[in-house]
Design an enzyme around this catalytic site. Sequence first.
Site, mmCIF file in Angstrom:
data_model
loop_
_atom_site.group_PDB
_atom_site.id
_atom_site.type_symbol
_atom_site.label_atom_id
_atom_site.label_comp_id
_atom_site.label_asym_id
_atom_site.label_seq_id
_atom_site.Cartn_x
_atom_site.Cartn_y
_atom_site.Cartn_z
ATOM 1 N N GLN A 9 -6.259 -2.684 -10.157
ATOM 2 C CA GLN A 9 -7.066 -1.824 -11.024
ATOM 3 C C GLN A 9 -6.227 -1.309 -12.188
ATOM 4 O O GLN A 9 -5.050 -0.992 -12.042
ATOM 5 C CB GLN A 9 -7.636 -0.651 -10.234
ATOM 6 C CG GLN A 9 -8.865 -0.040 -10.878
ATOM 7 C CD GLN A 9 -9.733 0.689 -9.866
ATOM 8 O OE1 GLN A 9 -9.741 0.366 -8.691
ATOM 9 N NE2 GLN A 9 -10.484 1.674 -10.318
ATOM 10 N N SER A 94 -2.703 -4.210 -4.804
ATOM 11 C CA SER A 94 -3.829 -3.402 -4.329
ATOM 12 C C SER A 94 -5.076 -4.278 -4.191
ATOM 13 O O SER A 94 -5.075 -5.211 -3.404
ATOM 14 C CB SER A 94 -4.036 -2.198 -5.247
ATOM 15 O OG SER A 94 -4.953 -1.278 -4.690
ATOM 16 N N LEU A 95 -6.139 -4.033 -4.975
ATOM 17 C CA LEU A 95 -7.326 -4.871 -4.846
ATOM 18 C C LEU A 95 -7.004 -6.337 -5.103
ATOM 19 O O LEU A 95 -7.713 -7.235 -4.628
ATOM 20 C CB LEU A 95 -8.444 -4.400 -5.783
ATOM 21 C CG LEU A 95 -8.367 -4.820 -7.261
ATOM 22 C CD1 LEU A 95 -9.067 -6.149 -7.502
ATOM 23 C CD2 LEU A 95 -8.957 -3.762 -8.145
ATOM 24 N N ARG A 119 -15.397 -1.377 -0.989
ATOM 25 C CA ARG A 119 -14.100 -0.694 -1.098
ATOM 26 C C ARG A 119 -14.105 0.303 -2.254
ATOM 27 O O ARG A 119 -13.668 1.441 -2.118
ATOM 28 C CB ARG A 119 -12.999 -1.731 -1.295
ATOM 29 C CG ARG A 119 -11.564 -1.195 -1.315
ATOM 30 C CD ARG A 119 -10.612 -2.382 -1.445
ATOM 31 N NE ARG A 119 -9.206 -2.002 -1.401
ATOM 32 C CZ ARG A 119 -8.457 -1.724 -2.456
ATOM 33 N NH1 ARG A 119 -9.005 -1.731 -3.678
ATOM 34 N NH2 ARG A 119 -7.168 -1.418 -2.341
ATOM 35 N N HIS A 203 -4.437 5.128 -2.248
ATOM 36 C CA HIS A 203 -3.236 4.826 -1.456
ATOM 37 C C HIS A 203 -2.499 6.078 -0.972
ATOM 38 O O HIS A 203 -1.289 6.203 -1.124
ATOM 39 C CB HIS A 203 -2.288 3.907 -2.240
ATOM 40 C CG HIS A 203 -2.917 2.595 -2.587
ATOM 41 N ND1 HIS A 203 -3.247 1.668 -1.631
ATOM 42 C CD2 HIS A 203 -3.316 2.089 -3.777
ATOM 43 C CE1 HIS A 203 -3.813 0.624 -2.226
ATOM 44 N NE2 HIS A 203 -3.878 0.862 -3.523
ATOM 45 N N GLN A 252 -3.851 -0.844 4.035
ATOM 46 C CA GLN A 252 -3.540 -0.792 2.601
ATOM 47 C C GLN A 252 -4.261 0.351 1.884
ATOM 48 O O GLN A 252 -3.762 0.893 0.905
ATOM 49 C CB GLN A 252 -3.920 -2.148 1.976
ATOM 50 C CG GLN A 252 -3.495 -2.331 0.538
ATOM 51 C CD GLN A 252 -4.580 -2.999 -0.279
ATOM 52 O OE1 GLN A 252 -5.646 -2.426 -0.482
ATOM 53 N NE2 GLN A 252 -4.320 -4.209 -0.736
#
Length: 311
Positions: A9, A94-95, A119, A203, A252
Amino acid sequence: MRAFLFPGQGSQVVGMGRDLADASATAREVFQEVDEALGQHLFRLMADGPDADLMLTENAQPAIMANAVATLRVLEREGGARLAEKADFVAGHSLGEYSALCAAQAIDLATTARLLKTRGRAMQAAVPVGVGAMAALLGADVARAQALAEAAAEGQVCTVANDNDPTQVVISGHREAIERAVAMVKEHGIKRGVLLPVSAPFHCALMRPAAEAMAEALAAADLRPPLVPVYANVTAAPAADPDTIRDLLVRQVTGTVRWRESVAAMAAAGVTDFVEFGGKVLAPMVKRIAPDATVTSVVAMADIEALAKRL
């Protein structure tokens, strides 16, 4: 050895994918499949905006994935360079880990899009707007960032969210704690702290409700062994077992993105060539972690054609 990388992101921008879709039927197919999976005109939003809607986490996450996977699919189908033959590992920030798993055929495209929509919504809903925050610490290594986070917490959540490279770490948690940390950077030998324009504190432990939502969604999703191992954010180590990957994706959501360690581990394993698909965010980080590596960002059709000739 070579690794294919996928951005997270922050790499979204209005206009993303438009030129690729104009140039390639393969890209158009990817964007159409994602639109159908989500029941929305996501590609229209990617191409034309408005920016405020694209920035929403539930839209940004599947959009970034769709753009990255479309870029790879064009390379594979029109450039004749297949991931299974040209990459030894995949990884995503991440994503981007979902994009990497989709690219390596561990999760099909429609399922990946729906998982990221879930998500994004779950991460946004986990914390009321204004309660959480994130900040980038510039000129900070992870040890200094951890010491700062602990000093600023004062009973609230304040933790390392992203260990990006040797010079940049992102912290996440309660807004008051993050603001205290930004005010204290000089005391910890850190050059600068910058609050990030994000809608939720990703996170960190405040994301636990989102982790629970993803555990449920992933339990119902079909995961297969990836064509090549994926380096997981939370372990900075390769994974290939579907049940292990499910667990790592749940962890995660609240865990630290160990990107610096992941890239260093891939380099130590023999990777000398890193290729980023659908963005130009990871490449500078990789160069700061592995200065001797070859790093390529692939965004436009010309980039894909040049890469196909080189591979």
